[in-house]
Design a protein around this motif. Structure first.
Motif, mmCIF file in Angstrom:
data_model
loop_
_atom_site.group_PDB
_atom_site.id
_atom_site.type_symbol
_atom_site.label_atom_id
_atom_site.label_comp_id
_atom_site.label_asym_id
_atom_site.label_seq_id
_atom_site.Cartn_x
_atom_site.Cartn_y
_atom_site.Cartn_z
ATOM 1 N N GLY A 46 0.876 -0.854 0.116
ATOM 2 C CA GLY A 46 0.317 0.162 -0.047
ATOM 3 C C GLY A 46 1.179 1.520 -0.450
ATOM 4 O O GLY A 46 0.776 2.385 -0.589
ATOM 5 N N MET A 47 1.985 0.942 0.664
ATOM 6 C CA MET A 47 2.860 2.318 0.932
ATOM 7 C C MET A 47 4.013 2.918 -0.030
ATOM 8 O O MET A 47 4.018 3.628 -0.986
ATOM 9 C CB MET A 47 3.603 2.028 1.623
ATOM 10 C CG MET A 47 3.266 2.293 2.827
ATOM 11 S SD MET A 47 5.338 1.414 4.585
ATOM 12 C CE MET A 47 5.779 3.702 4.244
ATOM 13 N N GLY A 48 4.080 1.311 -1.306
ATOM 14 C CA GLY A 48 4.237 1.246 -2.493
ATOM 15 C C GLY A 48 3.564 2.428 -3.496
ATOM 16 O O GLY A 48 3.683 3.054 -3.739
ATOM 17 N N ALA A 49 2.457 1.447 -3.134
ATOM 18 C CA ALA A 49 1.185 2.312 -4.339
ATOM 19 C C ALA A 49 1.459 4.041 -4.219
ATOM 20 O O ALA A 49 1.201 4.669 -5.200
ATOM 21 C CB ALA A 49 -0.414 1.327 -4.007
ATOM 22 N N MET A 50 1.135 4.401 -2.920
ATOM 23 C CA MET A 50 0.779 5.575 -2.205
ATOM 24 C C MET A 50 1.776 6.539 -3.086
ATOM 25 O O MET A 50 2.102 7.619 -3.322
ATOM 26 C CB MET A 50 0.314 6.291 -0.788
ATOM 27 C CG MET A 50 -0.513 5.594 -1.143
ATOM 28 S SD MET A 50 -1.615 5.700 1.230
ATOM 29 C CE MET A 50 -1.149 7.821 1.025
ATOM 30 N N ALA A 51 3.085 5.980 -3.394
ATOM 31 C CA ALA A 51 4.679 6.707 -3.585
ATOM 32 C C ALA A 51 4.704 6.722 -4.674
ATOM 33 O O ALA A 51 6.078 7.475 -5.013
ATOM 34 C CB ALA A 51 5.281 5.521 -2.618
ATOM 35 N N VAL A 52 4.028 6.315 -5.604
ATOM 36 C CA VAL A 52 4.737 6.032 -6.923
ATOM 37 C C VAL A 52 4.307 7.816 -7.043
ATOM 38 O O VAL A 52 3.254 8.257 -7.222
ATOM 39 C CB VAL A 52 2.817 5.175 -7.957
ATOM 40 C CG1 VAL A 52 3.271 5.771 -9.108
ATOM 41 C CG2 VAL A 52 3.354 4.460 -7.612
ATOM 42 N N PRO A 53 5.066 8.264 -8.134
ATOM 43 C CA PRO A 53 5.432 9.674 -8.051
ATOM 44 C C PRO A 53 3.975 10.334 -9.374
ATOM 45 O O PRO A 53 3.691 9.536 -10.470
ATOM 46 C CB PRO A 53 6.245 9.398 -9.185
ATOM 47 C CG PRO A 53 7.707 8.359 -8.489
ATOM 48 C CD PRO A 53 6.446 7.517 -8.140
#
Length: 183
Positions: A46-53
């Motif tokens: 979830g954090m990875g998905a939110m961090a997409v530029p």
């Protein structure tokens, strides 16, 4: 999250790798490892998905409330588990921080603007930053003895390596600090 693309992709990779290792930990023979790994995998991915530029992909308007619901559900689950296992309070703070960040991003006027403008760091953002910086420092200190203690041990499966689980938690803490700094 708002910010430059290169560090954003590094954050995505870090969170995705952490989530992937947490999935591997779900195969552990240690019951406590399996229990914690699922929630940590959700947090990592979830954090990875939110961090997409946002320069690469601007999420639709419904994405930020969806993130808030997913992380809110994780926070409620952590609150429920914390009744018997107080270490889940950290998971509660982490999931709540992600809900907060999703709410801030939902309220943000666009990919190039900051919600807080020139008014300084809001109290909640500052408190979360202090908590996670402290958590990262403490986790780093705790990681050193774990690596030294297990270096001479017998064969242990990848899912049962406590130093790797601690390193994953440390990396998620670092990712949370990085994400809070971009608000």
């Amino acid at each position: 999250m708002h910010g430059p693309a290169s560090p954003g992709w590094l954050l995505v990779a870090l969170c995705a790798a952490t989530g992937a290792y947490c999935l591997l930990r779900m195969r552990s023979t240690v019951e406590e490892q399996r229990r914690a790994a699922g929630g940590e995998a959700v947090m990592g991915f979830g954090m990875g998905a939110m961090a997409v530029p946002t320069a690469v992909f601007t999420p639709p308007a419904w994405a930020w409330p969806a993130y808030a619901v997913v992380f809110g559900t994780a926070a409620l689950h952590s609150l429920w588990l914390a009744r018997r296992r107080p270490h889940h309070l950290h998971h509660l703070v982490g999931a709540s921080a992600m809900v907060y960040m999703a709410a801030v991003m939902a309220a943000s006027p666009g990919p190039r603007h900051h919600v807080h403008g020139g008014s300084g760091v809001p109290l909640l953002t500052g408190a979360l930053l202090l908590y996670f910086v402290g958590y990262v420092l403490l986790s780093g200190v705790r990681l050193v003895p774990a690596v030294a203690a297990t270096a001479g041990g017998g064969a242990v499966g990848w899912g049962d390596r406590p130093e790797l689980a601690r390193a994953c938690r440390l990396s998620m803490g670092i990712a949370t600090v990085a994400m809070l700094l971009t608000l």
